[in-house]
Design a protein around this motif. Sequence first.
Motif, PDB file in Angstrom:
ATOM      1  N   GLU A 212       2.212   6.429  -7.050  1.00  0.00           N
ATOM      2  CA  GLU A 212       1.178   7.366  -7.505  1.00  0.00           C
ATOM      3  C   GLU A 212       1.682   8.803  -7.375  1.00  0.00           C
ATOM      4  O   GLU A 212       1.433   9.631  -8.254  1.00  0.00           O
TER       5      GLU A 212
ATOM      6  N   ASP B 190     -10.019   2.092  -2.618  1.00  0.00           N
ATOM      7  CA  ASP B 190     -10.382   3.424  -3.114  1.00  0.00           C
ATOM      8  C   ASP B 190      -9.446   3.887  -4.213  1.00  0.00           C
ATOM      9  O   ASP B 190      -9.872   4.465  -5.219  1.00  0.00           O
ATOM     10  N   ARG B 191      -8.141   3.642  -4.031  1.00  0.00           N
ATOM     11  CA  ARG B 191      -7.165   4.102  -5.027  1.00  0.00           C
ATOM     12  C   ARG B 191      -7.261   3.276  -6.318  1.00  0.00           C
ATOM     13  O   ARG B 191      -7.071   3.825  -7.419  1.00  0.00           O
TER      14      ARG B 191
ATOM     15  N   ALA C 205       1.541   1.895  -9.636  1.00  0.00           N
ATOM     16  CA  ALA C 205       0.763   2.126  -8.417  1.00  0.00           C
ATOM     17  C   ALA C 205      -0.464   1.221  -8.384  1.00  0.00           C
ATOM     18  O   ALA C 205      -0.782   0.627  -7.345  1.00  0.00           O
TER      19      ALA C 205
ATOM     20  N   ALA D 195     -10.122   4.786  -8.169  1.00  0.00           N
ATOM     21  CA  ALA D 195      -9.782   6.103  -8.719  1.00  0.00           C
ATOM     22  C   ALA D 195      -8.837   5.987  -9.919  1.00  0.00           C
ATOM     23  O   ALA D 195      -9.028   6.656 -10.949  1.00  0.00           O
ATOM     24  N   LEU D 196      -7.836   5.141  -9.796  1.00  0.00           N
ATOM     25  CA  LEU D 196      -6.844   5.011 -10.874  1.00  0.00           C
ATOM     26  C   LEU D 196      -7.434   4.283 -12.087  1.00  0.00           C
ATOM     27  O   LEU D 196      -7.068   4.591 -13.232  1.00  0.00           O
TER      28      LEU D 196
ATOM     29  N   GLU E  61       1.395   4.247  -2.894  1.00  0.00           N
ATOM     30  CA  GLU E  61       1.257   5.684  -2.644  1.00  0.00           C
ATOM     31  C   GLU E  61       2.419   6.472  -3.235  1.00  0.00           C
ATOM     32  O   GLU E  61       2.217   7.521  -3.847  1.00  0.00           O
TER      33      GLU E  61
ATOM     34  N   ASN F 184      -8.135   1.871   1.755  1.00  0.00           N
ATOM     35  CA  ASN F 184      -7.335   2.831   0.980  1.00  0.00           C
ATOM     36  C   ASN F 184      -6.961   2.238  -0.381  1.00  0.00           C
ATOM     37  O   ASN F 184      -7.090   2.895  -1.418  1.00  0.00           O
ATOM     38  N   ALA F 185      -6.504   0.974  -0.372  1.00  0.00           N
ATOM     39  CA  ALA F 185      -6.129   0.326  -1.631  1.00  0.00           C
ATOM     40  C   ALA F 185      -7.341   0.211  -2.552  1.00  0.00           C
ATOM     41  O   ALA F 185      -7.243   0.489  -3.764  1.00  0.00           O
TER      42      ALA F 185
ATOM     43  N   ASP G 259       0.833  -1.195   0.000  1.00  0.00           N
ATOM     44  CA  ASP G 259       0.000   0.000   0.000  1.00  0.00           C
ATOM     45  C   ASP G 259       0.880   1.261   0.000  1.00  0.00           C
ATOM     46  O   ASP G 259       0.621   2.216  -0.742  1.00  0.00           O
TER      47      ASP G 259
ATOM     48  N   TYR H  39      -1.360  -1.483  -5.485  1.00  0.00           N
ATOM     49  CA  TYR H  39      -2.600  -1.448  -4.714  1.00  0.00           C
ATOM     50  C   TYR H  39      -3.371  -2.760  -4.856  1.00  0.00           C
ATOM     51  O   TYR H  39      -3.962  -3.265  -3.884  1.00  0.00           O
TER      52      TYR H  39
ATOM     53  N   ASN I   3       1.296   5.634 -12.525  1.00  0.00           N
ATOM     54  CA  ASN I   3      -0.006   5.089 -12.139  1.00  0.00           C
ATOM     55  C   ASN I   3      -0.167   3.604 -12.448  1.00  0.00           C
ATOM     56  O   ASN I   3      -0.882   2.883 -11.748  1.00  0.00           O
TER      57      ASN I   3
END
Length: 495
Positions: A460, A487-488, A468, A491-492, A457, A484-485, A453, A472, A465
């Motif tokens: 990213e 969510d990212r 990243a 998003a990515l 970060e 967190n993973a 994780d 994740y 990306n």
Amino acid sequence: MKHKNIAIAFFALIIALPAISLAQTSASDSINVFIKAKMQQRSIPALQIAVIRNGAIVKLSTYGTANLEYNIPATDQSLFNINSITKAFVGVAVMQLAEQGKLKISDPVSMYIDSLPTAWRNITLQQVLTHTSGLPDILDAEEQVLGHNDEAEAWKLVTALPVAYKPGEKFSYNQTGYVILGKIITKLSGVHFTKFIEDNQFKAAGMKLTRYGDSYDVIPNYAGAYTMTRQVGNNFVRNSKPGIAYIQFPVFFRTAAGILSTAGDMANWIIALKAGKLLKQKSSLDALWSPAILNNGKIGGFNALTNGYALGWPTVTRAEHPAVGPVGGGRSGLFVYLKDDLSIVVLTNLMGSNPERMIDEIAGYYIPEMHEANGFGLSPALKQLRLALLKQGFDKADAAAAGLKKKDATLNFNENELNAWGYQLISQKKAKDALAIFKLNTSLYPQSANAYDSLGEIQEMLEDNTAALASYKRSLALNSGNKNAADRIKALSAK
């Protein structure tokens, strides 16, 4: 010849003095830049600092706003609540009574307080002072004094509670013991404990502005109390800007918290304490600052930094630059470095600003090896790795770590310590070096969701990306609950 030598020596002194002054000015200027950046980062309205060397204050500065409502600037006369640093004054008061022959810290509290519960009677003054007593706490789950601040009701309620653990078994922060100490100081001194501390510490140390008080009192030049959190139901919500905090410390509770002071007054207190004006015997000071040893032979404290607790004084017990470090309310802190001619006081008016976390870095402006960027605070193993990477390059982290392990099979690169070092490097604007450390951590700990994780970060952050996203996904595969993973990844993937 004699007169010539004197002239040469005098000339040398004249030349040296501006250099010394220049060095102190340079350190002070650098500290100003550092503090202003921290205040902005942590949303601290006002801050005072005092630095003591050679038995004198070499820096005394105030920054920011004492009163946000009326935009009143803070000054060197502004009073800050020091909260639990009050306990350090209580420790001094107890040792003053010990020097007068009125008590021994090894005495059980039952020698001085009647009608205690049976389970409390063998608890010693030393165990009470060091939070190793096992006493039940006089604060409730919401950190409010039992009995709605009524002393008799609070005492009735807390004495009906069972002990939490066997005395000396562990460190557990507890306010009840300090209420007991207030009763004992009052009984043995013949005056209320507040007056005993005022007369024998405030006045003796020349603390002209220092006083007792809380949010209810009208206090001239008060810097106020602010917080970034507010309670909503059973949860605390963090705000984007400070709000007003209201705190009451009933008089009987003011051995635990309740002193307001300035950085200048606190500096004078430290100077008086170290100079033997408050405690006459060196052995008293040694006892005051020695952390309690638990039944298992270890020490206990709040966290990895303030990792021990002495007689009202948290300790920063470590091989390099050990200190005693009273902290209060997450808003005030001071470190007295035991092997260095240096003490630093930092007071703020924001709860949760945790100034103790910046004091070592401030010390680095006087003792450069203490700067985080110079490796201070890293474990011995990581210090070896850092030196190797400075020579070989951070991109050779895997090979450097393997080489060090080959030379010393007992060397351990701790996962959490590596992770923390990586984030330190980010804060030092060394993102590529941080990337190398996070990659090393996943190499050493391939089953760690947290290591991947953190790697994600930094990747990213460096705008890689694709890498990243892969990190994740690996983290989420290792821990399906990693929000967190998840969510990212979402998003990515949408980019």
